[in-house]
Design a protein around this motif. Structure first.
Motif, PDB file in Angstrom:
ATOM      1  N   ALA A   1      -7.423  71.408 -50.268  1.00 45.69           N
ATOM      2  CA  ALA A   1      -8.021  72.678 -50.698  1.00 45.69           C
ATOM      3  C   ALA A   1      -8.138  73.634 -49.517  1.00 45.69           C
ATOM      4  O   ALA A   1      -7.863  74.840 -49.656  1.00 45.69           O
ATOM      5  CB  ALA A   1      -9.391  72.435 -51.335  1.00 45.69           C
TER       6      ALA A   1
ATOM      7  N   ASP B   1     -11.339  71.541 -54.938  1.00 45.63           N
ATOM      8  CA  ASP B   1     -12.680  71.116 -54.523  1.00 45.63           C
ATOM      9  C   ASP B   1     -13.404  70.412 -55.670  1.00 45.63           C
ATOM     10  O   ASP B   1     -14.084  69.403 -55.455  1.00 45.63           O
ATOM     11  CB  ASP B   1     -13.510  72.315 -54.048  1.00 45.63           C
ATOM     12  N   ALA B   2     -13.249  70.941 -56.884  1.00 48.57           N
ATOM     13  CA  ALA B   2     -13.875  70.312 -58.052  1.00 48.57           C
ATOM     14  C   ALA B   2     -13.295  68.916 -58.282  1.00 48.57           C
ATOM     15  O   ALA B   2     -14.031  67.964 -58.571  1.00 48.57           O
ATOM     16  CB  ALA B   2     -13.686  71.181 -59.301  1.00 48.57           C
TER      17      ALA B   2
ATOM     18  N   PHE C   1     -10.885  73.755 -65.431  1.00 46.00           N
ATOM     19  CA  PHE C   1     -11.976  73.251 -64.595  1.00 46.00           C
ATOM     20  C   PHE C   1     -12.764  72.136 -65.281  1.00 46.00           C
ATOM     21  O   PHE C   1     -13.546  71.454 -64.622  1.00 46.00           O
ATOM     22  CB  PHE C   1     -12.901  74.395 -64.176  1.00 46.00           C
TER      23      PHE C   1
ATOM     24  N   GLU D   1      -6.444  85.979 -55.832  1.00 45.48           N
ATOM     25  CA  GLU D   1      -7.576  85.302 -56.475  1.00 45.48           C
ATOM     26  C   GLU D   1      -7.133  84.017 -57.193  1.00 45.48           C
ATOM     27  O   GLU D   1      -7.915  83.103 -57.359  1.00 45.48           O
ATOM     28  CB  GLU D   1      -8.362  86.216 -57.412  1.00 45.48           C
TER      29      GLU D   1
ATOM     30  N   ARG E   1      -6.414  77.310 -48.925  1.00 43.70           N
ATOM     31  CA  ARG E   1      -7.161  78.506 -48.508  1.00 43.70           C
ATOM     32  C   ARG E   1      -6.537  79.168 -47.284  1.00 43.70           C
ATOM     33  O   ARG E   1      -6.476  80.383 -47.188  1.00 43.70           O
ATOM     34  CB  ARG E   1      -8.609  78.139 -48.194  1.00 43.70           C
TER      35      ARG E   1
ATOM     36  N   VAL F   1      -7.328  81.350 -54.612  1.00 43.24           N
ATOM     37  CA  VAL F   1      -8.736  80.995 -54.393  1.00 43.24           C
ATOM     38  C   VAL F   1      -9.203  80.072 -55.513  1.00 43.24           C
ATOM     39  O   VAL F   1      -9.873  79.068 -55.270  1.00 43.24           O
ATOM     40  CB  VAL F   1      -9.619  82.266 -54.310  1.00 43.24           C
ATOM     41  N   ARG F   2      -8.838  80.393 -56.745  1.00 49.85           N
ATOM     42  CA  ARG F   2      -9.195  79.535 -57.886  1.00 49.85           C
ATOM     43  C   ARG F   2      -8.582  78.142 -57.743  1.00 49.85           C
ATOM     44  O   ARG F   2      -9.217  77.142 -58.045  1.00 49.85           O
ATOM     45  CB  ARG F   2      -8.715  80.158 -59.194  1.00 49.85           C
TER      46      ARG F   2
ATOM     47  N   ARG G   1     -10.586  76.226 -55.291  1.00 49.37           N
ATOM     48  CA  ARG G   1     -11.859  75.816 -55.920  1.00 49.37           C
ATOM     49  C   ARG G   1     -11.631  74.662 -56.886  1.00 49.37           C
ATOM     50  O   ARG G   1     -12.450  73.745 -56.983  1.00 49.37           O
ATOM     51  CB  ARG G   1     -12.496  77.003 -56.646  1.00 49.37           C
ATOM     52  N   TRP G   2     -10.521  74.700 -57.617  1.00 52.20           N
ATOM     53  CA  TRP G   2     -10.203  73.614 -58.542  1.00 52.20           C
ATOM     54  C   TRP G   2      -9.994  72.310 -57.767  1.00 52.20           C
ATOM     55  O   TRP G   2     -10.500  71.261 -58.173  1.00 52.20           O
ATOM     56  CB  TRP G   2      -8.960  73.976 -59.360  1.00 52.20           C
TER      57      TRP G   2
END
Length: 141
Positions: A62, A114-115, A37, A104, A66, A107-108, A111-112
């Motif tokens: 992303a 999105d980052a 991250f 999970e 999801r 999901v990570r 999120r990555w």
């Protein structure tokens, strides 16, 4: 003359980062999550930004991760508007899909992404806010 670490920019160093390796370990092992991250997201943002990818394109992928999962997103024929950017992203998605065995992890990965999208946006915003070359004004107008 080859570049040495002292003459290379941060962008050049980060662009050479193996994002796939960071994904493989960062999505599955807590010890590597900060690197994924941190340097991994920045390296991916630098790479995609250099290829002209806009943040919303990465954020959209992303959302696909999801809703459909990593394997589904990795099979998209062109997940980003350009072939070069799509090739990078597809490689990262395939690596992540192979590494992740638990929900999970997906999901990570989302999120990555999105980052990465946020970092691309920050890079673009910073370029817009810079003073033009040769400007002598140091303050706000």
């Amino acid at each position: 003359m080859p570049h040495t670490t002292a003459t290379r920019t941060d962008d050049e160093i980060l662009a050479a980062t193996d994002v796939s390796v960071l994904l493989r370990y960062g999505l599955t092992q807590d010890a590597f999550r900060t690197a994924l991250f941190g340097d991994g997201a920045i390296a991916a943002a630098v790479t995609l930004d250099r290829l002209g990818v806009v943040p919303r394109s990465v954020a959209y992928v992303a959302e696909i991760v999801r809703s459909g999962g990593l394997a589904y997103a990795a099979q998209l024929p062109e997940p980003l508007p350009s072939r070069a950017a799509s090739a990078h992203l597809r490689d990262w998605l395939e690596t992540a899909a192979q590494a992740v065995t638990m929900p999970e992890g997906e999901v990570r990965a989302a999120r990555w992404l999105d980052a990465v999208a946020e970092l691309i946006g920050l890079r673009r915003g910073a370029r817009v806010r810079r003073w033009p070359t040769g400007s002598t004004s140091g303050g706000a107008c």
